[in-house]
Design a protein around this motif. Sequence first.
Motif, short mmCIF file in Angstrom:
data_model
loop_
_atom_site.label_atom_id
_atom_site.label_comp_id
_atom_site.label_asym_id
_atom_site.label_seq_id
_atom_site.Cartn_x
_atom_site.Cartn_y
_atom_site.Cartn_z
N THR A 326 0.81 -1.31 0.07
CA THR A 326 -0.52 0.22 0.27
C THR A 326 0.68 1.20 -0.14
O THR A 326 0.98 1.86 -0.71
CB THR A 326 -0.84 -0.22 1.01
N CYS A 329 2.99 1.13 -3.25
CA CYS A 329 2.12 1.97 -4.80
C CYS A 329 1.21 3.70 -4.45
O CYS A 329 0.80 4.35 -5.14
CB CYS A 329 0.59 0.77 -5.02
N CYS A 330 0.78 3.44 -3.10
CA CYS A 330 0.43 4.68 -2.20
C CYS A 330 1.66 6.39 -2.97
O CYS A 330 1.86 7.04 -3.56
CB CYS A 330 -0.53 5.43 -1.68
N LEU A 333 2.61 5.99 -6.82
CA LEU A 333 0.89 7.27 -7.75
C LEU A 333 1.11 8.33 -6.93
O LEU A 333 -0.54 9.01 -6.79
CB LEU A 333 -0.45 5.81 -7.76
N SER A 334 1.24 8.80 -6.17
CA SER A 334 1.12 9.77 -5.24
C SER A 334 1.52 11.23 -6.40
O SER A 334 1.48 12.01 -5.91
CB SER A 334 1.55 10.40 -4.04
N TYR A 392 1.24 12.60 3.49
CA TYR A 392 0.26 12.45 2.60
C TYR A 392 -1.11 12.84 2.94
O TYR A 392 -1.76 13.47 1.60
CB TYR A 392 -0.04 10.72 2.46
N SER A 396 -1.84 15.51 -0.59
CA SER A 396 -3.83 15.34 -1.02
C SER A 396 -4.18 16.31 -1.08
O SER A 396 -4.73 16.82 -1.98
CB SER A 396 -4.54 14.72 0.22
N THR A 491 -4.87 9.50 -4.71
CA THR A 491 -3.96 8.05 -4.30
C THR A 491 -3.37 8.38 -2.60
O THR A 491 -3.49 7.85 -1.81
CB THR A 491 -3.01 8.04 -4.40
N SER A 492 -2.87 10.10 -2.33
CA SER A 492 -2.44 10.55 -1.45
C SER A 492 -2.98 10.14 -0.14
O SER A 492 -3.05 9.83 0.99
CB SER A 492 -1.89 11.63 -1.68
#
Length: 538
Positions: A326, A329-330, A333-334, A392, A396, A491-492
């Motif tokens: 997780t 991937c974050c 994809l952030s 994160y 975002s 994603t974030s």
Amino acid sequence: MSSQKGVRVCKLLPFQSEKLIISSKKLLTESIQSGQKLGPDPTCNKDMGTFYRQLIHGNALLLIIILGIGGSFHCGYHITGLSSPSPYIQHFINSSWFDRYGEPPSPESATMVWSLVVSMFAVGGLFGVFSVKFFTGKLGSKRAMIGNNLISILGAGVMLTSKWAQSFEMIIVARTLFGFSAALGTSLHLMYLGEISPRQIRGSVTLTSATFLSLGKLSGQFFGLTEILGGQDMWNIVLSVPACLSLVQVLALPFLPEPPRYLFIEKRDDKACKKALQHLWGPGEYKQEMDEMLMEQLASEAAPPKSFLQLIRDRTVRWQLITMSTIFCCNQLSGMSAISIFAFDVFVKAGIPKENVRYVTLGLGLSEIVTSLVSGLLIEYSGRRPLLWGGYGFMSLIWVLVTITLNLKDTYYWISYLSAALIFLFFVFFCGGPGAATGTLNNELFTQSNRLAAFALVGFLRWFMFAMQGLIFPFIIKTFGSYCFTLFALTSLLGSLYAFFILPETKGKTLLEISAEFKTISVCGKFWSKEETKETQL
């Protein structure tokens, strides 16, 4: 168990009877199941300032620098190093094709060759991460690092001679070798740092891998400037600069020690382990550190090293795998990887003049390094969880604001610079948050028996996502326009929620204590680790 007894058991372990080994495993299992703190008496803990001072008294700081210039530095350099000379490489592809076939390549052929030059770095990386277990198993961490840097030097030789040979195929081969070496070297670098660092400053030491990654990105941007090595006749040289640092590591690393944890657990040589600790951190008995290694060694005896597939099927580490998958991937994809690869396009779209974009991206590299250095001082005080969920969360919010400013950039002239400032701020929160904590977390979630397979899995995810972003991000920009950044925002936000509600804190804990923390996580009252225990007993 006293410290001295811990060392003595390690000496005799290879020759002990089967009965004594079984009783030791049973004692360890009972300690874990009862929630008892593992390792030595916490009153023996040294303060972090002592260990920081030992960075200078021993050779640990020297080893950290040598590992960095031959490890994650290469990955960072090759991510950004291709950007500036890309027009000259495409011109070389066209001219060498014309010299060979007597006609220029079709647009489709030229695009295909250029795509291979870009993407084969990630393909080489995928092979590199799956080679970690083979190289470390056969050679050990130190010799594996040396062998990996020889591959980097080989790639530089191929790249340098490609221009003389008029062969764009050699560029593709060199990029593949660079990708293989960068992926393998980054994994070995992280493992090495985790195995030489005391628990009290493990986060700060492993965070240096992110610092050297940022330094590599900055160096790729710096040497790519027209005023340095970014001229039309020097594109093959600018892509081969990291080989000089590879040579430095090949010459220096033989005089520095193997990781103490590797010597104790894998080689079962407590004398060499103690000598390595003294070499790295200065004079001392290091009984506490060796006792912790002993407990992990007993755990490794009870659970032999697992293969890639065995690790995926093992329910006792299911939450660790979910967590690292997780988080990685974050991270990918952030938006961080996409901005690093396509920084030029993003800043042009934000309204920055083309002639200034190279210097703006150079500023991004500087901000990465400064933030990484500051995070190295904070991570042992703040812990890992706040850096992850806080980082994160702010990332975002920033992407939401970037989406708004890009839609308003034609309204006022200063909106474009506000968009650029927000992207700078995104870099700061990433490098000071998830970028800082992820490498440390990767070393802390898995014991010695699971670490190699875990690094292969996490490395595969990282390089696969990196390759996919390089292929699909241009189409995402074309399809969604400025709204593509809302995907990064979602994603974030997912990463922030996961870190806040599920991830346990790992600061200042032994690897076995962290493993016990993950076993307490449940979903709807279901404990995967307990089910695995029952199945094993049956």
